[in-house]
Design a protein around this motif. Structure first.
Motif, PDB file in Angstrom:
ATOM      1  N   TYR A  33       0.937  -1.174   0.076  1.00  0.00           N
ATOM      2  CA  TYR A  33      -0.152   0.036   0.186  1.00  0.00           C
ATOM      3  C   TYR A  33       0.800   1.205  -0.122  1.00  0.00           C
ATOM      4  CZ  TYR A  33      -3.070  -3.638   2.386  1.00  0.00           C
ATOM      5  OH  TYR A  33      -3.620  -4.649   2.559  1.00  0.00           O
ATOM      6  N   TYR A  35       0.308   5.323   1.166  1.00  0.00           N
ATOM      7  CA  TYR A  35      -0.605   6.465   1.788  1.00  0.00           C
ATOM      8  C   TYR A  35       0.165   7.659   1.899  1.00  0.00           C
ATOM      9  CZ  TYR A  35      -2.963   2.269   3.799  1.00  0.00           C
ATOM     10  OH  TYR A  35      -3.652   1.189   3.890  1.00  0.00           O
ATOM     11  N   GLN A  37      -0.164  11.152   4.225  1.00  0.00           N
ATOM     12  CA  GLN A  37      -0.565  11.872   5.496  1.00  0.00           C
ATOM     13  C   GLN A  37      -0.350  13.332   5.619  1.00  0.00           C
ATOM     14  OE1 GLN A  37       0.844  10.122   9.120  1.00  0.00           O
ATOM     15  NE2 GLN A  37      -1.492  10.355  10.116  1.00  0.00           N
ATOM     16  N   GLY A  40      -1.443  16.611  10.868  1.00  0.00           N
ATOM     17  CA  GLY A  40      -2.679  16.502  11.606  1.00  0.00           C
ATOM     18  C   GLY A  40      -3.946  15.909  11.378  1.00  0.00           C
ATOM     19  N   MET A  41      -3.693  15.062   9.943  1.00  0.00           N
ATOM     20  CA  MET A  41      -4.726  14.382   9.423  1.00  0.00           C
ATOM     21  C   MET A  41      -4.358  12.966   9.613  1.00  0.00           C
ATOM     22  SD  MET A  41      -6.662  16.760   8.516  1.00  0.00           S
ATOM     23  CE  MET A  41      -7.886  16.334   7.439  1.00  0.00           C
ATOM     24  N   GLY A  42      -5.563  11.972   9.004  1.00  0.00           N
ATOM     25  CA  GLY A  42      -5.200  10.447   9.112  1.00  0.00           C
ATOM     26  C   GLY A  42      -4.766  10.295   7.633  1.00  0.00           C
ATOM     27  N   LEU A  43      -4.428   9.091   7.543  1.00  0.00           N
ATOM     28  CA  LEU A  43      -3.909   8.244   6.295  1.00  0.00           C
ATOM     29  C   LEU A  43      -4.815   8.133   5.250  1.00  0.00           C
ATOM     30  CD1 LEU A  43      -1.946   7.233   9.021  1.00  0.00           C
ATOM     31  CD2 LEU A  43      -0.963   5.949   7.218  1.00  0.00           C
ATOM     32  N   GLU A  59      -8.131   6.043  -2.539  1.00  0.00           N
ATOM     33  CA  GLU A  59      -8.799   7.219  -2.382  1.00  0.00           C
ATOM     34  C   GLU A  59      -8.398   8.288  -3.125  1.00  0.00           C
ATOM     35  OE1 GLU A  59      -8.008   6.493   1.926  1.00  0.00           O
ATOM     36  OE2 GLU A  59      -9.935   7.448   2.103  1.00  0.00           O
ATOM     37  N   PHE A  90       3.682   7.120   3.218  1.00  0.00           N
ATOM     38  CA  PHE A  90       3.742   5.827   3.928  1.00  0.00           C
ATOM     39  C   PHE A  90       3.660   4.621   3.017  1.00  0.00           C
ATOM     40  CE2 PHE A  90       4.894   7.045   8.322  1.00  0.00           C
ATOM     41  CZ  PHE A  90       4.311   8.370   8.521  1.00  0.00           C
ATOM     42  N   ALA A 104      -0.724  -4.897   8.974  1.00  0.00           N
ATOM     43  CA  ALA A 104       0.260  -4.334   8.117  1.00  0.00           C
ATOM     44  C   ALA A 104       1.364  -3.915   8.763  1.00  0.00           C
ATOM     45  CB  ALA A 104      -0.767  -3.099   7.492  1.00  0.00           C
ATOM     46  N   PHE A 106       4.495  -0.919   8.480  1.00  0.00           N
ATOM     47  CA  PHE A 106       4.728   0.513   7.748  1.00  0.00           C
ATOM     48  C   PHE A 106       6.087   0.539   7.718  1.00  0.00           C
ATOM     49  CE2 PHE A 106       0.578   2.313   6.939  1.00  0.00           C
ATOM     50  CZ  PHE A 106      -0.211   1.497   7.634  1.00  0.00           C
ATOM     51  N   GLN A 108       9.258   3.917   7.498  1.00  0.00           N
ATOM     52  CA  GLN A 108       9.155   4.905   8.364  1.00  0.00           C
ATOM     53  C   GLN A 108       8.849   6.314   7.693  1.00  0.00           C
ATOM     54  OE1 GLN A 108      10.513   5.216  11.761  1.00  0.00           O
ATOM     55  NE2 GLN A 108       9.718   3.185  11.447  1.00  0.00           N
ATOM     56  N   ARG A 111       9.258  12.074   3.749  1.00  0.00           N
ATOM     57  CA  ARG A 111       8.493  13.632   4.007  1.00  0.00           C
ATOM     58  C   ARG A 111       8.988  14.402   2.735  1.00  0.00           C
ATOM     59  NH1 ARG A 111       6.697  15.984   8.276  1.00  0.00           N
ATOM     60  NH2 ARG A 111       7.454  14.597   9.803  1.00  0.00           N
TER      61      ARG A 111
END
Lengths: 115, 111
Positions: A33, A35, A37, A40-43, A59, A90, A104, A106, A108, A111
């Motif tokens: 997967y 993702y 992020q 301050g938000m979700g993945l 998504e 991620f 799952a 993940f 590190q 950025r």
């Protein structure tokens, strides 16, 4: 076992540049997967793969591409980077077979800043 | 797709038990419930997974009622190091076990 390894850890891109975020796992997991992020938000799921040669959109796939030529590697390609792609990325992997057993693992994170 | 709903944030104190409830009204028969923990600047880490009733490991317990429309993660005797964001997920087998995260619950443990 190194688990899930992402490179690079940090990167600054200029608007319009391209780059590939690398992800490798050594657990022989079928599922992988990507993702993103935002602060301050979700993945948010960008793309995922259930095995070599198979990928599918998550998504928020716009602006990204992936490939899965081997079980171990799942690179994420950014074409024409935009400031909106500034985020932490991620990569994750899991066995994904059968009932349950979807733990799952993940990496590190990478950025990325687009300026 | 089984969507999950959980509180945005919770405060607690060291030594207390923290219970986070997650709602998943549309969970399918074969779906499992999984919880992850995320510290700042790190990737999420698996905590616990369950299908029904109660599951316990060295870190947490997971309570799932018979109708499976909700689940509660219980963290016993929290410490400052348990301050993190906790995510409840339902692995949507119909969608190929696509792991979709919600907003999570931000737990702050105070001294």
């Amino acid at each position: 076992n190194a688990g899930v390894t992402q490179t690079p850890k940090f990167r600054i891109l200029k608007i319009g540049q391209s780059m590939t975020l690398q992800c490798t796992q050594d657990m022989n997991h079928n599922y992988m997967y990507w993702y993103r992020q935002d602060p301050g938000m979700g993945l948010k799921l960008i793309y995922y793969s259930v095995g070599a040669g198979i990928t599918d959109k998550g998504e928020v796939p716009n602006g990204y591409n992936v490939s899965r030529s081997t079980t171990e590697d799942f690179p994420l390609r950014l074409e024409l980077a935009a400031p909106s792609q500034t985020s932490v990325y991620f990569c994750a992997s899991s066995k994904g077979w059968g009932t349950g057993n979807t733990e799952a693992f993940f990496g590190q994170g990478t950025r990325l800043t687009v300026v | 797709l089984a969507k999950t709903t959980q509180p945005i944030s919770m405060d607690s104190y060291e030594g207390q038990e923290v219970n986070i409830t997650c709602s998943h009204n549309n969970i399918a028969t074969n779906d499992y419930i999984t919880w992850y923990q995320q510290f700042p600047s790190q990737g999420p880490r698996f905590i616990i997974q369950g299908y029904k009733t109660k599951v316990t490991n060295e870190v947490a317990s997971l309570f799932i009622p018979a109708d499976r429309k909700s689940s509660t993660l219980s963290l016993p005797r929290v410490s400052l190091s348990d301050t993190a964001v906790y995510y409840c997920l339902v692995n949507d087998q119909a969608a190929g076990n696509k792991l979709t995260f919600g907003g999570g619950t931000r737990v702050l443990v105070k001294p």
